[in-house]
Design a protein around this motif. Structure first.
Motif, PDB file in Angstrom:
ATOM      1  N   ALA A   1      30.196   6.815  23.186  1.00 31.41           N
ATOM      2  CA  ALA A   1      30.949   6.769  21.928  1.00 31.41           C
ATOM      3  C   ALA A   1      30.156   7.343  20.759  1.00 31.41           C
ATOM      4  CB  ALA A   1      31.361   5.333  21.618  1.00 31.41           C
ATOM      5  N   ASN A   2      28.860   7.130  20.737  1.00 31.83           N
ATOM      6  CA  ASN A   2      28.098   7.455  19.526  1.00 31.83           C
ATOM      7  C   ASN A   2      26.932   8.402  19.738  1.00 31.83           C
ATOM      8  OD1 ASN A   2      29.619   5.797  17.748  1.00 31.83           O
ATOM      9  ND2 ASN A   2      28.675   4.033  18.746  1.00 31.83           N
ATOM     10  N   GLY A   3      26.315   8.385  20.920  1.00 27.10           N
ATOM     11  CA  GLY A   3      25.156   9.243  21.143  1.00 27.10           C
ATOM     12  C   GLY A   3      25.571  10.706  21.264  1.00 27.10           C
ATOM     13  N   LEU A   4      26.737  10.926  21.876  1.00 30.71           N
ATOM     14  CA  LEU A   4      27.168  12.293  22.170  1.00 30.71           C
ATOM     15  C   LEU A   4      28.023  12.866  21.056  1.00 30.71           C
ATOM     16  CD1 LEU A   4      28.120  11.764  25.893  1.00 30.71           C
ATOM     17  CD2 LEU A   4      26.138  12.961  24.979  1.00 30.71           C
ATOM     18  N   ARG A   5      27.999  14.183  20.951  1.00 31.40           N
ATOM     19  CA  ARG A   5      28.903  14.852  20.006  1.00 31.40           C
ATOM     20  C   ARG A   5      30.094  15.396  20.765  1.00 31.40           C
ATOM     21  NH1 ARG A   5      25.387  18.176  15.736  1.00 31.40           N
ATOM     22  NH2 ARG A   5      24.927  16.396  14.424  1.00 31.40           N
TER      23      ARG A   5
ATOM     24  N   GLU B   1      21.643  22.213  13.684  1.00 31.15           N
ATOM     25  CA  GLU B   1      22.820  21.716  14.391  1.00 31.15           C
ATOM     26  C   GLU B   1      22.515  20.490  15.243  1.00 31.15           C
ATOM     27  OE1 GLU B   1      21.291  25.368  16.558  1.00 31.15           O
ATOM     28  OE2 GLU B   1      21.543  24.681  14.528  1.00 31.15           O
ATOM     29  N   LEU B   2      21.217  20.209  15.431  1.00 29.90           N
ATOM     30  CA  LEU B   2      20.862  19.024  16.217  1.00 29.90           C
ATOM     31  C   LEU B   2      20.169  17.975  15.357  1.00 29.90           C
ATOM     32  CD1 LEU B   2      19.745  20.458  19.650  1.00 29.90           C
ATOM     33  CD2 LEU B   2      21.807  19.188  19.091  1.00 29.90           C
ATOM     34  N   LYS B   3      20.434  18.000  14.068  1.00 25.82           N
ATOM     35  CA  LYS B   3      19.817  16.995  13.191  1.00 25.82           C
ATOM     36  C   LYS B   3      20.750  15.809  13.024  1.00 25.82           C
ATOM     37  CE  LYS B   3      17.405  18.073   9.342  1.00 25.82           C
ATOM     38  NZ  LYS B   3      16.036  17.702   9.692  1.00 25.82           N
ATOM     39  N   PHE B   4      20.154  14.630  12.867  1.00 30.11           N
ATOM     40  CA  PHE B   4      20.967  13.499  12.409  1.00 30.11           C
ATOM     41  C   PHE B   4      21.397  13.810  10.974  1.00 30.11           C
ATOM     42  CE2 PHE B   4      17.834  11.613  15.307  1.00 30.11           C
ATOM     43  CZ  PHE B   4      18.684  11.046  16.224  1.00 30.11           C
ATOM     44  N   GLY B   5      20.469  14.474  10.256  1.00 27.48           N
ATOM     45  CA  GLY B   5      20.779  14.890   8.892  1.00 27.48           C
ATOM     46  C   GLY B   5      20.409  13.846   7.868  1.00 27.48           C
TER      47      GLY B   5
ATOM     48  N   LEU C   1       9.455   9.141  16.551  1.00 28.19           N
ATOM     49  CA  LEU C   1      10.177  10.238  15.907  1.00 28.19           C
ATOM     50  C   LEU C   1      11.253  10.742  16.861  1.00 28.19           C
ATOM     51  CD1 LEU C   1       7.172  12.216  14.359  1.00 28.19           C
ATOM     52  CD2 LEU C   1       8.668  10.544  13.250  1.00 28.19           C
ATOM     53  N   LEU C   2      12.488  10.774  16.392  1.00 26.78           N
ATOM     54  CA  LEU C   2      13.615  11.128  17.265  1.00 26.78           C
ATOM     55  C   LEU C   2      14.387  12.322  16.723  1.00 26.78           C
ATOM     56  CD1 LEU C   2      15.104   7.564  17.892  1.00 26.78           C
ATOM     57  CD2 LEU C   2      13.878   8.971  19.545  1.00 26.78           C
ATOM     58  N   THR C   3      14.983  13.073  17.634  1.00 25.69           N
ATOM     59  CA  THR C   3      15.961  14.094  17.233  1.00 25.69           C
ATOM     60  C   THR C   3      17.295  13.721  17.873  1.00 25.69           C
ATOM     61  OG1 THR C   3      15.547  15.465  19.155  1.00 25.69           O
ATOM     62  CG2 THR C   3      14.240  15.955  17.207  1.00 25.69           C
TER      63      THR C   3
ATOM     64  N   THR D   1      10.037  17.933  11.793  1.00 24.99           N
ATOM     65  CA  THR D   1       9.327  19.211  11.991  1.00 24.99           C
ATOM     66  C   THR D   1       9.915  20.025  13.135  1.00 24.99           C
ATOM     67  OG1 THR D   1       7.720  17.966  13.260  1.00 24.99           O
ATOM     68  CG2 THR D   1       7.083  18.588  11.043  1.00 24.99           C
ATOM     69  N   VAL D   2      10.639  19.395  14.053  1.00 25.38           N
ATOM     70  CA  VAL D   2      11.205  20.177  15.164  1.00 25.38           C
ATOM     71  C   VAL D   2      12.733  20.228  15.156  1.00 25.38           C
ATOM     72  CG1 VAL D   2       9.256  19.728  16.687  1.00 25.38           C
ATOM     73  CG2 VAL D   2      11.243  18.241  16.798  1.00 25.38           C
TER      74      VAL D   2
END
Ligand code: GLU
Length: 395
Positions: free
Chosen positions: A279-283, A153-157, A112-114, A148-149
């Motif tokens: 490129a992709n992990g960071l916002r 603003e920190l969701k992949f969505g 499970l990842l956030t 659940t956690v």
């Protein structure tokens, strides 16, 4: 016992294959789990694993499964309700997967990842190493967002984006998005009879489609999130296919070269894993607009970005945040980790590197974005740019 679906010829070398299945494919009309689809999916993935491939399943169905278990007729809207329902459904989902995979002697793991797990370099690396270990143990990881956690603003969505980021993380060869349509169309085929099927996408930027409303005919995530997944995956050198989730053995046919679904060509020169993280992990928290000389220097000559070439600074970012580098017209050229915060950059933009210490009153880095922390956008078309070959594939 080994699964033996009526497979076509196997692909030439072992591949890393990420498969994402959405809630709409996993549930039947009465909102219960579609067991026959799940069983076929499990057979297909176990077969691929048995052929020596490394397989990751990204599965939705936590919230959907929780609703079914609790007898709720619609998905809850309040975030805390959704999180509670996901907690009910996720365990149930994994139990079903474990039962089915166990029939085929295939061990699985729950991951499970956030979003913040992939934004922080140390956690990103830990996740990477966990996946490698699971591969070595011949386990199929089953990934979902840690609903659940995860805070908004920190969701992949959506799991389309999550699956592309996982493919990016592990350096996958393939990403399959299993959804409730056979392929993409130039418009929503239910609303527009002239909608053309799209079978092959060489360059995402040439794709001319009406994306329609979110979720209309395109499954939970909608077509927009599938195209965003394609941007991330193909940019990371991953080939992507969208195909119907009702027939998971399409995966085998596509791997054997059949032109099913909609397939997206990977971009050449995939970056190193570290650069894929940038490129992709960071916002990105800001944008820097560059003059033509700087665009040429970073794009064509593979150089670092210096303060002299920065025309405009936008956003509230700190040193070491990710920023977007654009040309004067706002076209994205690259992304990178910046060595100065936005206050400092406002003062030193357009100035030479040897003036920085005088302007700021302290010694700083010579570069604003060092070339090692800079990733070119593979789709940028500025005339001053050409891709710089990258050979490294390590951390
Ligand atoms: N993580 C969500 C779930 O398991 C699914 C998100 C999506 O459908 O894209 O219910």
């Amino acid at each position: 016992m080994t699964a033996t679906p009526s497979a076509t010829s196997k692909p030439p070398k072992p591949q890393i294959i990420v498969v994402k299945i959405g809630t709409s494919s996993l549930t039947s009309a009465n909102n219960q789990l579609a067991l026959s689809v799940l069983a076929r999916l499990v057979e297909t993935l176990s077969y691929l694993q048995g052929q020596g491939h490394r397989v990751i399943l990204v599965s939705s169905g936590g919230v959907g499964g929780g609703c079914a278990r609790l007898g709720l007729s619609e998905r809850p809207k309040a975030i805390e309700q959704k999180q509670a329902v996901a907690a009910v459904g996720q365990g149930r989902l994994m139990r079903v997967y474990d039962d089915l995979f166990t029939v085929l002697d295939q061990p699985i793991a729950q991951v499970l990842l956030t979003r913040s797990d992939l934004m922080q370099r140390s956690r990103y690396l830990n996740s990477y190493h966990t996946f490698q270990q699971l591969f070595d143990l011949q386990v199929i990881p089953i990934v979902n967002e840690n609903d659940t956690v995860a805070v908004d603003e920190l969701k992949f969505g959506d799991n389309d984006t999550l699956s592309a980021l996982v493919a990016n993380l592990v350096g996958a060869d393939w990403l399959f998005l299993l959804t409730d349509v056979d392929r993409l169309y130039s418009a929503d085929p239910r609303a527009n009879p002239d909608a053309e099927p799209i079978t092959w996408v060489q360059h995402l930027k040439d794709l001319d489609i009406d994306v329609g409303d979110r979720g209309s005919a395109w499954g939970t995530g909608g077509m927009i999130t599938k195209l965003e997944a394609a941007r991330i995956a193909t940019g990371a050198g991953v080939r992507m296919a969208i195909t119907n989730g009702q027939t998971p053995d399409n995966i085998l046919k596509i791997l054997a070269g059949e032109p099913l679904g909609t397939q997206f060509a990977p971009r050449p020169n995939p970056s190193s894993a570290r650069k894929r993280w940038i490129a992709n992990g960071l916002r990105p928290n800001g944008s820097l607009y560059l003059d033509a000389g700087a665009v040429r220097a970073i794009g064509k000559d593979g150089k670092s970005l210096l303060s002299a070439g920065i025309v405009t600074v936008e956003g509230n970012f700190q040193a070491q945040d990710a920023v977007i580098l654009c040309d004067r017209n706002g076209q994205e050229i690259a992304r990178g980790l910046v060595n100065y915060n936005h206050h400092e950059l406002q003062q030193i933009r357009g100035r030479r590197s040897n003036e920085i210490s005088m302007i700021l009153g302290y010694e700083g880095a010579d570069t604003v974005v060092h070339r090692d922390n800079l990733v070119l956008n593979p789709d940028a078309t500025a005339s001053d740019m050409k891709p710089v070959a990258e050979s490294e594939h390590t951390y």
